[in-house]
Design a protein around this motif. Structure first.
Motif, PDB file in Angstrom:
ATOM      1  N   GLU A 256       0.837  -1.202   0.000  1.00 24.67           N
ATOM      2  CA  GLU A 256       0.000   0.000   0.000  1.00 24.67           C
ATOM      3  C   GLU A 256       0.871   1.252   0.000  1.00 24.67           C
ATOM      4  O   GLU A 256       0.543   2.253  -0.657  1.00 24.67           O
ATOM      5  N   PHE A 257       1.980   1.205   0.707  1.00 25.84           N
ATOM      6  CA  PHE A 257       2.925   2.325   0.689  1.00 25.84           C
ATOM      7  C   PHE A 257       3.478   2.519  -0.726  1.00 25.84           C
ATOM      8  O   PHE A 257       3.555   3.641  -1.232  1.00 25.84           O
ATOM      9  N   ILE A 258       3.860   1.420  -1.362  1.00 25.33           N
ATOM     10  CA  ILE A 258       4.400   1.474  -2.724  1.00 25.33           C
ATOM     11  C   ILE A 258       3.386   2.074  -3.680  1.00 25.33           C
ATOM     12  O   ILE A 258       3.727   2.887  -4.549  1.00 25.33           O
ATOM     13  N   ARG A 259       2.130   1.712  -3.539  1.00 27.14           N
ATOM     14  CA  ARG A 259       1.100   2.156  -4.471  1.00 27.14           C
ATOM     15  C   ARG A 259       0.743   3.633  -4.284  1.00 27.14           C
ATOM     16  O   ARG A 259       0.313   4.299  -5.230  1.00 27.14           O
ATOM     17  N   THR A 260       0.905   4.160  -3.081  1.00 26.35           N
ATOM     18  CA  THR A 260       0.383   5.502  -2.800  1.00 26.35           C
ATOM     19  C   THR A 260       1.453   6.569  -2.634  1.00 26.35           C
ATOM     20  O   THR A 260       1.139   7.759  -2.696  1.00 26.35           O
ATOM     21  N   ILE A 261       2.715   6.186  -2.435  1.00 25.86           N
ATOM     22  CA  ILE A 261       3.742   7.193  -2.174  1.00 25.86           C
ATOM     23  C   ILE A 261       4.190   7.853  -3.483  1.00 25.86           C
ATOM     24  O   ILE A 261       4.247   7.213  -4.533  1.00 25.86           O
ATOM     25  N   ASP A 262       4.480   9.138  -3.417  1.00 29.92           N
ATOM     26  CA  ASP A 262       5.039   9.818  -4.580  1.00 29.92           C
ATOM     27  C   ASP A 262       6.529   9.515  -4.678  1.00 29.92           C
ATOM     28  O   ASP A 262       7.163   9.070  -3.719  1.00 29.92           O
ATOM     29  N   GLY A 263       7.100   9.765  -5.843  1.00 24.64           N
ATOM     30  CA  GLY A 263       8.475   9.371  -6.098  1.00 24.64           C
ATOM     31  C   GLY A 263       9.506  10.047  -5.230  1.00 24.64           C
ATOM     32  O   GLY A 263      10.604   9.517  -5.026  1.00 24.64           O
ATOM     33  N   LYS A 264       9.175  11.239  -4.692  1.00 26.06           N
ATOM     34  CA  LYS A 264      10.124  11.972  -3.838  1.00 26.06           C
ATOM     35  C   LYS A 264       9.753  11.898  -2.358  1.00 26.06           C
ATOM     36  O   LYS A 264      10.370  12.577  -1.527  1.00 26.06           O
ATOM     37  N   PHE A 265       8.743  11.115  -2.038  1.00 31.57           N
ATOM     38  CA  PHE A 265       8.303  10.896  -0.651  1.00 31.57           C
ATOM     39  C   PHE A 265       7.825  12.195   0.004  1.00 31.57           C
ATOM     40  O   PHE A 265       7.807  12.305   1.238  1.00 31.57           O
ATOM     41  N   GLU A 266       7.446  13.183  -0.810  1.00 28.01           N
ATOM     42  CA  GLU A 266       7.036  14.472  -0.241  1.00 28.01           C
ATOM     43  C   GLU A 266       5.660  14.407   0.403  1.00 28.01           C
ATOM     44  O   GLU A 266       5.337  15.208   1.275  1.00 28.01           O
ATOM     45  N   GLN A 267       4.835  13.452  -0.020  1.00 24.72           N
ATOM     46  CA  GLN A 267       3.469  13.377   0.480  1.00 24.72           C
ATOM     47  C   GLN A 267       3.307  12.394   1.639  1.00 24.72           C
ATOM     48  O   GLN A 267       2.195  12.141   2.087  1.00 24.72           O
ATOM     49  N   HIS A 268       4.424  11.841   2.111  1.00 25.65           N
ATOM     50  CA  HIS A 268       4.319  10.879   3.209  1.00 25.65           C
ATOM     51  C   HIS A 268       3.868  11.566   4.488  1.00 25.65           C
ATOM     52  O   HIS A 268       4.406  12.605   4.877  1.00 25.65           O
ATOM     53  N   ASP A 269       2.883  10.970   5.138  1.00 25.14           N
ATOM     54  CA  ASP A 269       2.352  11.495   6.396  1.00 25.14           C
ATOM     55  C   ASP A 269       2.862  10.632   7.543  1.00 25.14           C
ATOM     56  O   ASP A 269       2.381   9.512   7.762  1.00 25.14           O
ATOM     57  N   ALA A 270       3.823  11.160   8.281  1.00 23.56           N
ATOM     58  CA  ALA A 270       4.425  10.399   9.379  1.00 23.56           C
ATOM     59  C   ALA A 270       3.475  10.221  10.555  1.00 23.56           C
ATOM     60  O   ALA A 270       3.735   9.409  11.452  1.00 23.56           O
ATOM     61  N   THR A 271       2.359  10.962  10.565  1.00 22.91           N
ATOM     62  CA  THR A 271       1.393  10.811  11.663  1.00 22.91           C
ATOM     63  C   THR A 271       0.351   9.740  11.357  1.00 22.91           C
ATOM     64  O   THR A 271      -0.461   9.402  12.214  1.00 22.91           O
ATOM     65  N   ALA A 272       0.362   9.226  10.126  1.00 21.54           N
ATOM     66  CA  ALA A 272      -0.576   8.154   9.774  1.00 21.54           C
ATOM     67  C   ALA A 272      -0.090   6.838  10.377  1.00 21.54           C
ATOM     68  O   ALA A 272       0.984   6.751  10.963  1.00 21.54           O
ATOM     69  N   ALA A 273      -0.893   5.799  10.198  1.00 24.80           N
ATOM     70  CA  ALA A 273      -0.639   4.533  10.890  1.00 24.80           C
ATOM     71  C   ALA A 273       0.290   3.600  10.126  1.00 24.80           C
ATOM     72  O   ALA A 273       0.056   2.403  10.046  1.00 24.80           O
ATOM     73  N   TRP A 274       1.360   4.153   9.535  1.00 20.98           N
ATOM     74  CA  TRP A 274       2.339   3.294   8.892  1.00 20.98           C
ATOM     75  C   TRP A 274       3.225   2.645   9.943  1.00 20.98           C
ATOM     76  O   TRP A 274       3.478   3.227  10.995  1.00 20.98           O
ATOM     77  N   PRO A 275       3.738   1.438   9.678  1.00 21.88           N
ATOM     78  CA  PRO A 275       4.709   0.829  10.607  1.00 21.88           C
ATOM     79  C   PRO A 275       5.930   1.736  10.761  1.00 21.88           C
ATOM     80  O   PRO A 275       6.319   2.440   9.822  1.00 21.88           O
ATOM     81  N   SER A 276       6.544   1.711  11.922  1.00 26.99           N
ATOM     82  CA  SER A 276       7.685   2.594  12.190  1.00 26.99           C
ATOM     83  C   SER A 276       8.833   2.344  11.212  1.00 26.99           C
ATOM     84  O   SER A 276       9.578   3.270  10.872  1.00 26.99           O
ATOM     85  N   THR A 277       8.975   1.096  10.743  1.00 28.77           N
ATOM     86  CA  THR A 277      10.049   0.801   9.794  1.00 28.77           C
ATOM     87  C   THR A 277       9.872   1.595   8.506  1.00 28.77           C
ATOM     88  O   THR A 277      10.845   2.076   7.920  1.00 28.77           O
ATOM     89  N   ILE A 278       8.643   1.761   8.043  1.00 24.60           N
ATOM     90  CA  ILE A 278       8.382   2.542   6.835  1.00 24.60           C
ATOM     91  C   ILE A 278       8.621   4.021   7.090  1.00 24.60           C
ATOM     92  O   ILE A 278       9.221   4.723   6.269  1.00 24.60           O
ATOM     93  N   ASP A 279       8.189   4.532   8.256  1.00 27.24           N
ATOM     94  CA  ASP A 279       8.470   5.928   8.602  1.00 27.24           C
ATOM     95  C   ASP A 279       9.970   6.178   8.655  1.00 27.24           C
ATOM     96  O   ASP A 279      10.463   7.200   8.162  1.00 27.24           O
ATOM     97  N   ASP A 280      10.703   5.262   9.267  1.00 30.17           N
ATOM     98  CA  ASP A 280      12.160   5.411   9.376  1.00 30.17           C
ATOM     99  C   ASP A 280      12.814   5.373   7.998  1.00 30.17           C
ATOM    100  O   ASP A 280      13.792   6.081   7.741  1.00 30.17           O
ATOM    101  N   PHE A 281      12.273   4.544   7.102  1.00 29.33           N
ATOM    102  CA  PHE A 281      12.813   4.463   5.747  1.00 29.33           C
ATOM    103  C   PHE A 281      12.643   5.790   5.017  1.00 29.33           C
ATOM    104  O   PHE A 281      13.561   6.265   4.331  1.00 29.33           O
ATOM    105  N   VAL A 282      11.480   6.402   5.147  1.00 26.24           N
ATOM    106  CA  VAL A 282      11.236   7.680   4.497  1.00 26.24           C
ATOM    107  C   VAL A 282      12.215   8.729   5.006  1.00 26.24           C
ATOM    108  O   VAL A 282      12.816   9.477   4.217  1.00 26.24           O
TER     109      VAL A 282
END
Length: 292
Positions: A256-282
């Protein structure tokens, strides 16, 4: 269609539907196998039922590959099965077969899952199973909900018994199979999605394989989503982090992260319910890659 392709399509259509009289008409009308099969069933055609299949033939096929000292087909039998089917042991379509036949572990098949799974697929012979593989491969590549179901099933399938996480080397090996396949076929196509939906998807992932909501609108910005370089960064990050294993939560949420993230990760919302590993990767990618 060429005569050779037409012959293959006819055989595959028959293996799935059992409708020999209707096969040519539907294939000539819809040109491609999957639309022809979908049209046949949507117009009232009946998939081959368990009653029309030979349970005896399915059992005989199982016994051909079963381990003589076990009640299951094990790795040796799986290798012979793949040789007879004409597929490589690392062919991604085998993950779809494992999902359909409810394989308990990579390279192993129980008789119960084998019989019920083949009946569900409409197969009672090696030829009919072989002819079904292209349909499963196409569906896995292009159908987001089916991709999600097979992808999620891969986690317990590949995980070592008694372990809660999937070993990192194993996770990377299956990501190397599944991510490029989903990206090229459209199952992981970049979509527009609000981060507020992540909580719902995350909860659904813990229920069953098919509860993932994949009905987001496709993004108009096709060239700006996840690409091969992002997969390489993901692997590099996990190695640098020193991860030994991948949690179920991270595994299930990555597509789901792969499908929805923009190529520069500018739209990533760190307050959403993503696993911490994905937040740390961003955060790591923004510091190490985008600022480099």
């Amino acid at each position: 269609m060429s005569s050779r392709v037409n012959s293959q399509a006819l055989s595959q259509f028959l293996a799935v539907t059992g409708a020999s009289k209707e096969a040519r008409r539907y294939l000539e009308k819809y040109k491609l196998l999957e639309p022809a099969i979908d049209a046949y069933f949507s117009e009232g055609g009946l998939r081959r039922s368990g009653a029309s299949l030979s349970t005896s033939s399915i059992n005989t096929l199982f016994d051909r590959y079963k381990d003589s000292e076990s009640d299951e087909i094990t790795e040796d039998g799986t290798e012979r099965l793949c040789q007879d089917l004409g597929v490589d042991l690392e062919d991604v379509v085998l993950l779809a077969v494992a999902y359909e036949l409810k394989s308990p572990h990579i390279g192993r098949w129980s008789k119960k899952g084998w019989v019920s799974g083949l009946k569900s697929l409409g197969c009672d012979s090696l030829d009919s199973l072989r002819n079904t593989l292209p349909r499963l491969r196409d569906k896995l590549a292009s159908d987001p909900p089916y991709f999600a179901a097979v992808y999620n099933y891969t986690f317990p399938l590949a995980r070592e018994e008694g372990q809660r996480s999937l070993a990192l080397d194993a996770a990377m090996a299956y990501w190397e199979l599944l991510i490029p396949f989903g990206l090229s076929g459209g199952a992981l196509k970049h979509v527009s999605s609000s981060s507020s939906n992540v909580d719902i998807r995350r909860e659904n992932n813990h229920c069953n394989d098919t509860d993932v909501d994949m009905e987001d609108e496709e993004s108009d910005d096709d060239g700006n989503g996840w690409s091969e370089k992002h997969t390489e960064w993901w692997f590099e990050f996990l190695r640098v982090k020193g991860s030994k294993g991948v949690s179920k939560d991270t595994w299930q949420m990555l597509p789901e992260f792969i499908r929805t993230i923009d190529g520069k990760f500018e739209q990533h919302d760190a307050t959403a319910a993503w696993p911490s590993t994905i937040d740390d990767f961003v955060a790591w990618a923004k510091e190490k890659k985008f600022r480099a």
